[in-house]
Design a protein around this motif. Structure first.
Motif, PDB file in Angstrom:
ATOM      1  N   GLY A   1      56.722  77.737  34.299  1.00  0.00           N
ATOM      2  CA  GLY A   1      58.017  78.265  33.888  1.00  0.00           C
ATOM      3  C   GLY A   1      57.933  79.597  33.193  1.00  0.00           C
ATOM      4  N   ILE A   2      56.840  80.333  33.341  1.00  0.00           N
ATOM      5  CA  ILE A   2      56.665  81.626  32.686  1.00  0.00           C
ATOM      6  C   ILE A   2      56.859  82.718  33.721  1.00  0.00           C
ATOM      7  CG2 ILE A   2      55.034  83.129  31.478  1.00  0.00           C
ATOM      8  CD1 ILE A   2      53.703  80.627  30.385  1.00  0.00           C
TER       9      ILE A   2
ATOM     10  N   CYS B   1      65.136  77.929  39.055  1.00  0.00           N
ATOM     11  CA  CYS B   1      66.500  77.670  39.510  1.00  0.00           C
ATOM     12  C   CYS B   1      66.623  76.261  40.096  1.00  0.00           C
ATOM     13  CB  CYS B   1      66.927  78.682  40.570  1.00  0.00           C
ATOM     14  SG  CYS B   1      66.888  80.401  40.010  1.00  0.00           S
ATOM     15  N   ALA B   2      67.825  75.745  39.982  1.00  0.00           N
ATOM     16  CA  ALA B   2      68.204  74.500  40.655  1.00  0.00           C
ATOM     17  C   ALA B   2      69.192  74.879  41.749  1.00  0.00           C
ATOM     18  CB  ALA B   2      68.814  73.512  39.673  1.00  0.00           C
ATOM     19  N   ILE B   3      68.907  74.484  42.984  1.00  0.00           N
ATOM     20  CA  ILE B   3      69.712  74.909  44.133  1.00  0.00           C
ATOM     21  C   ILE B   3      70.728  73.810  44.442  1.00  0.00           C
ATOM     22  CG2 ILE B   3      69.659  75.604  46.546  1.00  0.00           C
ATOM     23  CD1 ILE B   3      66.745  76.435  46.119  1.00  0.00           C
ATOM     24  N   SER B   4      72.005  74.209  44.514  1.00  0.00           N
ATOM     25  CA  SER B   4      73.072  73.272  44.871  1.00  0.00           C
ATOM     26  C   SER B   4      73.454  73.495  46.329  1.00  0.00           C
ATOM     27  CB  SER B   4      74.291  73.469  43.960  1.00  0.00           C
ATOM     28  OG  SER B   4      74.824  74.773  44.144  1.00  0.00           O
TER      29      SER B   4
ATOM     30  N   GLY C   1      54.743  84.191  22.801  1.00  0.00           N
ATOM     31  CA  GLY C   1      53.399  84.505  23.298  1.00  0.00           C
ATOM     32  C   GLY C   1      53.352  85.742  24.151  1.00  0.00           C
ATOM     33  N   GLY C   2      54.312  86.658  23.961  1.00  0.00           N
ATOM     34  CA  GLY C   2      54.321  87.885  24.729  1.00  0.00           C
ATOM     35  C   GLY C   2      54.907  87.732  26.116  1.00  0.00           C
ATOM     36  N   CYS C   3      55.540  86.555  26.451  1.00  0.00           N
ATOM     37  CA  CYS C   3      56.112  86.329  27.782  1.00  0.00           C
ATOM     38  C   CYS C   3      57.462  85.614  27.635  1.00  0.00           C
ATOM     39  CB  CYS C   3      55.168  85.472  28.636  1.00  0.00           C
ATOM     40  SG  CYS C   3      53.544  86.205  28.903  1.00  0.00           S
ATOM     41  N   TRP C   4      58.314  85.752  28.668  1.00  0.00           N
ATOM     42  CA  TRP C   4      59.583  85.036  28.743  1.00  0.00           C
ATOM     43  C   TRP C   4      59.350  83.724  29.485  1.00  0.00           C
ATOM     44  CZ3 TRP C   4      63.871  86.353  26.125  1.00  0.00           C
ATOM     45  CH2 TRP C   4      63.947  87.659  25.625  1.00  0.00           C
TER      46      TRP C   4
END
Length: 430
Positions: free
Chosen positions: A338-339, A390-393, A416-419
């Protein structure tokens, strides 16, 4: 009479001892050249082990058995000139040229020069055969031309020692026998001609018997003399053996020197490569340190870009606090944890997929960027670019789809320097 027999013996002995000339023949020269060429191309290419199973005697046979790689390698060796005076060579000169001089040619590859050791060993094993012996015709005859005379049988060479032959040759040179002297010695023989010449043959036979007796007496004296000088010959033989052993040791030392030289060059090459690798490692370490410093500076800039609201001071009650600035950051795909793998200030075509908006630099909401380039990249592989964030509908099939609509934005935080994704965005394909 004894003196006359000895002089006659010394005069006829050279006629029965042919001269032996040891020389290198065309066949032996060709064989030595083939051995040297085969040893060279064997060392140039490590994959030419099939050459160990063939033993050609001519260059034509060798070239027929070569593969294309060896045919290219042998061209440099074939350019080495073949001396024209090799028929005067002995075995030592043959080994010296094809195992030493030929391998010093500037056109040869350095790796192939190691074949000189094998070439020296194989050429040393060659047997240089002497040419056929041709007896020297006698220049004098003791029998008149008017009657046929039987030729005396040559004395076996093993009956006389080498010293006796040399002494006879010296006597021959010093005596300077001529036909007149020979006639003076035997001129008192009254030869009476007869129709059948039988007495001539009897006289020749008597002369031959006298020569044989003189040779037996001389040989007995020589054997006695040799028995007294046996220790001298033993010492000479020991000296010859010592010289031969010393020569073999010198050859072995020379070969080892060549091997040491080759190993030294390999060691120098390895040390040079090691130094180059160390320099690259130091460069990479410096680059990593620089990137870490840049990341730290970016984090500090993000933190300082959002200033905390200052408390209302006296005289500012009527003023409203300053609103924080909303910033947009373009993000790439998110990995399995998830980064988001990258962040850019502007849309980076081929990498950017999402756009994130934040006003404090610590948290923000993201959605799929409203850009045909981002849509095309994400639709090319939805699993890689969209599934982690993302969750696709609706239908997940992308065939015939060209747009991505974000129904609800997702949430991400900066740590930690990341989103990192906290809540996925909800999207659909159109």
């Amino acid at each position: 009479m004894q003196r006359s027999c000895l002089r006659f013996l010394c005069f006829i002995i050279p006629a029965f001892f042919p001269m032996l000339v040891f020389a290198v023949s065309d066949k032996e020269m060709e064989q030595a050249r083939v051995i040297a060429a085969k040893s060279y191309i064997r060392y140039v290419n490590d994959g030419s082990g099939y050459l160990d199973e063939i033993n050609p005697t001519t260059l034509a046979d060798l070239e027929k058995a070569l593969k294309p790689k060896e045919k290219e390698n042998i061209k440099a060796f074939l350019a080495i000139p073949v001396p024209k005076d090799y028929k005067d060579w002995d075995k030592q000169k043959l080994v010296e040229y094809w195992a030493v001089t030929a391998f010093q040619n500037k056109g040869l590859q350095e790796k192939g020069r190691g074949g000189r050791i094998r070439a020296r060993s194989l050429i040393n094993k060659m047997k240089i055969e002497p040419p056929k012996q041709q007896p020297v015709q006698s220049t004098a005859s003791a029998v008149p031309n008017t009657a046929p005379a039987e030729t005396p049988k040559p004395v076996a060479s093993d009956t006389l020692s080498q010293d006796s032959i040399q002494n006879n040759m010296a006597v021959l040179e010093n005596s300077q026998i001529t036909e007149e002297d020979f006639s003076d010695e035997f001129g008192d023989i009254d030869i009476q001609k007869a129709d059948n010449y039988t007495w001539v043959y009897i006289m020749v036979l008597c002369i031959l018997v006298a020569i044989v007796i003189a040779l037996v007496v001389y040989a007995a004296n020589v054997m006695k003399k040799n028995s007294s000088e046996q220790p001298k010959y033993a010492n000479a033989q020991a000296n010859e053996e010592s010289a031969e052993i010393r020569e073999r040791l010198e050859t072995a030392v020379a070969d080892k020197d060549v091997e040491i030289s080759m190993l030294s060059k390999k060691l120098e090459t390895a040390n040079r490569q090691n130094s180059e690798l160390k320099a690259k490692i130091e460069s990479l370490v410096a680059e990593v340190a620089s990137l870490k410093g840049a990341i730290a500076a970016s984090e500090q800039a993000l933190r300082t870009s959002v200033k905390p609201m200052s408390p209302v001071t006296e005289g500012q009650e009527g003023k409203l606090p300053k609103q924080p600035v909303l910033r947009s950051i373009f993000l790439g795909r998110a990995n399995a944890k998830g980064i988001f793998v990258r962040a850019d200030r502007t849309l980076n075509v081929g990498h950017s997929v999402f756009i994130l908006e934040t006003n404090d630099g610590y948290s923000g909401s993201f959605k799929v960027a409203d850009s045909p380039a981002a849509w095309s990249l994400a639709l090319s592989n939805p699993t890689e670019y969209l599934s982690a964030a993302c969750a696709i509908s609706g239908q997940e099939d992308t065939e015939g789809k060209s747009r991505i609509i974000t129904e609800s934005s997702g949430t991400a935080i900066f740590e930690g320097g990341c989103w990192r994704v906290i809540r996925k965005a909800k999207i659909r394909f159109e």
